[in-house]
Design a protein around this motif. Structure first.
Motif, PDB file in Angstrom:
ATOM      1  N   CYS A   1     -12.024   2.939  -6.861  1.00 46.26           N
ATOM      2  CA  CYS A   1     -11.097   3.849  -8.025  1.00 46.26           C
ATOM      3  C   CYS A   1     -10.897   2.950  -8.659  1.00 46.26           C
ATOM      4  O   CYS A   1     -10.554   1.792  -9.615  1.00 46.26           O
ATOM      5  N   SER A   2     -10.565   3.472 -10.214  1.00 45.13           N
ATOM      6  CA  SER A   2     -10.604   2.563 -11.446  1.00 45.13           C
ATOM      7  C   SER A   2      -8.820   1.998 -11.256  1.00 45.13           C
ATOM      8  O   SER A   2      -7.826   1.923 -10.997  1.00 45.13           O
TER       9      SER A   2
ATOM     10  N   GLU B   1      -7.568   1.062 -13.740  1.00 45.58           N
ATOM     11  CA  GLU B   1      -6.601   1.692 -14.657  1.00 45.58           C
ATOM     12  C   GLU B   1      -6.000   2.857 -14.235  1.00 45.58           C
ATOM     13  O   GLU B   1      -4.972   3.693 -14.802  1.00 45.58           O
ATOM     14  N   SER B   2      -6.553   3.153 -12.888  1.00 41.67           N
ATOM     15  CA  SER B   2      -5.364   4.843 -12.752  1.00 41.67           C
ATOM     16  C   SER B   2      -3.854   4.854 -12.408  1.00 41.67           C
ATOM     17  O   SER B   2      -3.534   3.240 -11.284  1.00 41.67           O
ATOM     18  N   ARG B   3      -3.304   5.653 -11.990  1.00 46.27           N
ATOM     19  CA  ARG B   3      -1.564   4.829 -12.440  1.00 46.27           C
ATOM     20  C   ARG B   3      -0.719   5.963 -11.216  1.00 46.27           C
ATOM     21  O   ARG B   3      -0.063   5.991 -10.649  1.00 46.27           O
ATOM     22  N   ARG B   4      -2.307   6.139 -10.478  1.00 49.25           N
ATOM     23  CA  ARG B   4      -1.795   7.640  -9.264  1.00 49.25           C
ATOM     24  C   ARG B   4      -2.511   6.895  -7.976  1.00 49.25           C
ATOM     25  O   ARG B   4      -2.033   7.176  -7.340  1.00 49.25           O
ATOM     26  N   VAL B   5      -3.078   6.334  -8.176  1.00 49.14           N
ATOM     27  CA  VAL B   5      -4.448   5.574  -6.871  1.00 49.14           C
ATOM     28  C   VAL B   5      -4.277   4.121  -7.022  1.00 49.14           C
ATOM     29  O   VAL B   5      -4.471   3.583  -7.964  1.00 49.14           O
TER      30      VAL B   5
ATOM     31  N   GLU C   1      -5.602  17.074 -11.644  1.00 51.75           N
ATOM     32  CA  GLU C   1      -3.957  17.032 -12.387  1.00 51.75           C
ATOM     33  C   GLU C   1      -2.911  17.980 -13.567  1.00 51.75           C
ATOM     34  O   GLU C   1      -2.030  18.060 -13.315  1.00 51.75           O
TER      35      GLU C   1
ATOM     36  N   THR D   1       2.489   7.404  -3.323  1.00 52.85           N
ATOM     37  CA  THR D   1       2.885   8.476  -4.645  1.00 52.85           C
ATOM     38  C   THR D   1       4.324   8.806  -4.223  1.00 52.85           C
ATOM     39  O   THR D   1       4.583   9.350  -5.740  1.00 52.85           O
TER      40      THR D   1
ATOM     41  N   ASP E   1       3.909   5.061 -12.807  1.00 47.35           N
ATOM     42  CA  ASP E   1       2.697   4.186 -12.345  1.00 47.35           C
ATOM     43  C   ASP E   1       3.030   3.188 -10.969  1.00 47.35           C
ATOM     44  O   ASP E   1       4.021   2.775 -10.551  1.00 47.35           O
TER      45      ASP E   1
ATOM     46  N   SER F   1      -5.773  -3.681  -6.890  1.00 47.41           N
ATOM     47  CA  SER F   1      -6.678  -2.976  -7.933  1.00 47.41           C
ATOM     48  C   SER F   1      -7.742  -3.528  -7.556  1.00 47.41           C
ATOM     49  O   SER F   1      -8.304  -4.912  -7.368  1.00 47.41           O
TER      50      SER F   1
END
Length: 550
Positions: free
Chosen positions: A322-323, A325-329, A423, A524, A534, A544
């Motif tokens: 995943c990225s 920078e993702s705030r959920r994953v 989302e 989550t 975050d 990450s």
């Protein structure tokens, strides 16, 4: 002891595995600690904030008879009026008197210097006593002795007295739990863990440890989102180069044998050849080896145990690309997963609702103080959101109905049937249209794992998502395909390597049973319950891809 004397209560016991008493065990007593007044206990903890100050020393009572030690300063002080009288008689000037006053030292001002303890210092084994109560609800701990003190290098310590933004604390994940906010989050996580296991224990689930590595892609073809496990080889190493090196070193050994060279040189050459051969086996084995991945879901493996044991659950890390920078994953997310034998889609959806309600009620009872703190410091709607799940109803709609109401609400023609809900779409459903948790079921089969049971319409499958405000989907579940021909057809349709799924197909060949279950995104939901924005701040050690981790 007479009958009129109050019984002396014993002090709180030491921790079973450490030599200290927690302050909570004192303040959390029914009497607030009043029964321990006058007793000594040993406590230990960490300093949150500190400062240095001085207090005036209490006046010392005069000695009761006997000789008194008199210092030189005291003699001079007592004789000072006599010296001043002489100066006055002989006409001494003010400058002379000032000079004499400067020569004769004055007694120091009595004071008590309080020890300064830096923020973060470990204060282990404080030995305080509890004095008489001053107010109705106040118990004072008076420290008598410091038995151990772990000091802090203030120049290098990353935490300061000022409140630091959570994003800055991510660079010091090993110190984050010392902050009040992160400590509260960790206690809430612990509460959810206890709540989850309590729910499954009460409902007859057996805990099974699902594997972390697997050769089976549970998503069914989405290998670009999986993390592959590979052996680490030296840069530039190729099988052809190693084979050529082995041939050359073998020839050298034969030459050494024919020339009658010393045994040490021959032994060194043989050892060198052995290492090169081992490297060749490693490289060639890696090329032949079946691809291995970090598991993105443990439900396939849980199903094998559900087919024999009934209700099973698992709690552990799951991995995906995943990225950063993702705030959920995150690349590593902790998941609670279940599989239930002899159950269908409706059963799994009901279990998901009961599970969420149960853990929300649990956390509202067990973590009252931490939730109050998060309400005050982070998000004032924390408890309201938990209450929404714990006591309120859920809305259940099909995927087709969701697309229809979204088109009406957003007036957008770009929302087409067959596309995954974004989302933004999820937020509109739960926060604007229904204003409560929503379960969307019967998704297009292309959007769900290969083993989700196909519905009679041939286009949708028996799968569902549970969507809540603020964070979106927290549970994804489905009923597994129990029909061998249908499951084999899906594997072929998606172009999956059938050999890797033979063990899973065996469950259909021998005693097939209907199963359903779900995966609960634990991290989550902690984000949902704490009001943070975050997921990296809701996880003890966020992982990450491409980011430094400790």
């Amino acid at each position: 002891m007479t009958s009129e004397q109050a019984p002396v209560e014993s002090p709180p016991p030491l921790s079973k595995y450490s030599k200290r008493v927690t302050v909570d065990s004192i303040s959390g007593r029914p009497d607030g600690g009043a029964g321990l007044i006058g007793q000594r206990v040993v406590v230990g903890g960490w300093v949150k904030s500190s400062r240095e100050f001085k207090l005036a020393a209490p006046p010392q009572p005069p000695a009761a008879g006997g000789p008194k030690d008199i210092s030189c300063v005291e003699v001079l002080q007592t004789k000072l009026p006599f010296f001043r009288s002489i100066i006055k008689v002989f006409g001494g000037e003010q400058r002379t008197r000032d000079k004499i006053d400067s020569i004769i030292p004055k007694p120091p001002q009595p004071s008590i210097s309080i020890l300064q303890i830096g923020d973060g210092s470990c204060v282990s084994s404080l030995q305080p006593s509890l004095p008489e109560r001053k107010e109705k609800h106040t118990i004072e701990l008076k420290a008598e002795k410091l038995l151990h003190l772990g000091t802090v290098d203030q120049d290098r310590y990353p935490l300061s007295k000022k409140r630091l933004p959570l994003e800055l604390l991510r660079d010091s994940a090993h110190f984050r739990p010392r902050t009040t906010t992160v400590a509260s989050v960790m206690r809430i996580r612990n509460g959810f863990t206890q709540a989850a296991f309590a729910f499954f224990d009460e409902n007859g689930f057996l805990h099974v440890q699902a594997p972390v590595t697997t050769v089976t892609d549970a998503s069914g073809g989405a290998t670009e989102s999986l993390l592959r496990v590979e052996a680490t080889l030296p840069d530039g190493v190729k099988a052809e180069t190693i084979r050529a090196s082995i041939k050359e070193k073998s020839k050298k050994i034969e030459e050494l044998k024919r020339s009658g060279s010393n045994k040490e040189a021959l032994a060194a050459a043989v050892q060198d050849l052995k290492k090169t051969t081992e490297l060749a086996e490693l490289v060639e084995g890696e090329q032949r080896r079946t691809r291995t991945y970090l598991s993105a879901s443990g439900r396939l493996h849980l199903e094998s145990h559900a087919s024999a044991l009934g209700n099973v659950c698992s709690f552990g890390p799951r991995f995906q690309a995943c990225s950063p920078e993702s705030r959920r994953v995150l690349a590593e997310m902790w998941m609670v997963e279940i599989e239930v034998a002899f159950s269908e889609l409706e059963d799994s959806m009901q279990c998901a609702m009961d599970f969420l309600k149960s853990i929300c009620r649990w956390i509202m009872k067990s973590s009252v103080e931490d939730l109050k703190f998060m309400e005050k410091r982070v998000d004032k709607h924390v408890v309201d959101r938990l209450q929404l799940i714990a006591e309120g109803p859920f809305e259940k709609i099909t995927y087709t109905e969701a697309i229809k109401v979204l088109k009406q609400a957003k007036n957008e023609r770009t929302i087409e049937w067959g596309a995954p809900l974004s989302e933004e779409h999820e937020a509109v459903l739960v926060e604007e249209i229904y204003k409560k948790p929503v379960i969307v079921y019967n998704h297009p089969k292309e959007l769900k794992p290969f083993n989700a049971r196909c519905n009679d319409d041939g286009e949708t499958c028996a799968a569902f998502d549970v969507i809540v405000p603020k964070v979106g989907t927290v549970i994804r579940g489905s009923q597994s395909e129990e029909r061998l021909n249908m499951l084999s057809g899906r594997i072929k349709e998606l172009g999956l390597e059938k050999k890797q799924y033979e063990w899973y197909l065996d469950l259909r060949r021998h005693g097939a049973v209907k199963c359903s279950g779900f995966s609960f995104a634990f991290d989550t939901f902690v984000l949902y319950a704490t009001g943070l924005n975050d997921v990296r701040d809701a996880t003890p050690f966020p992982r990450s891809i491409g980011q430094p981790n400790n």
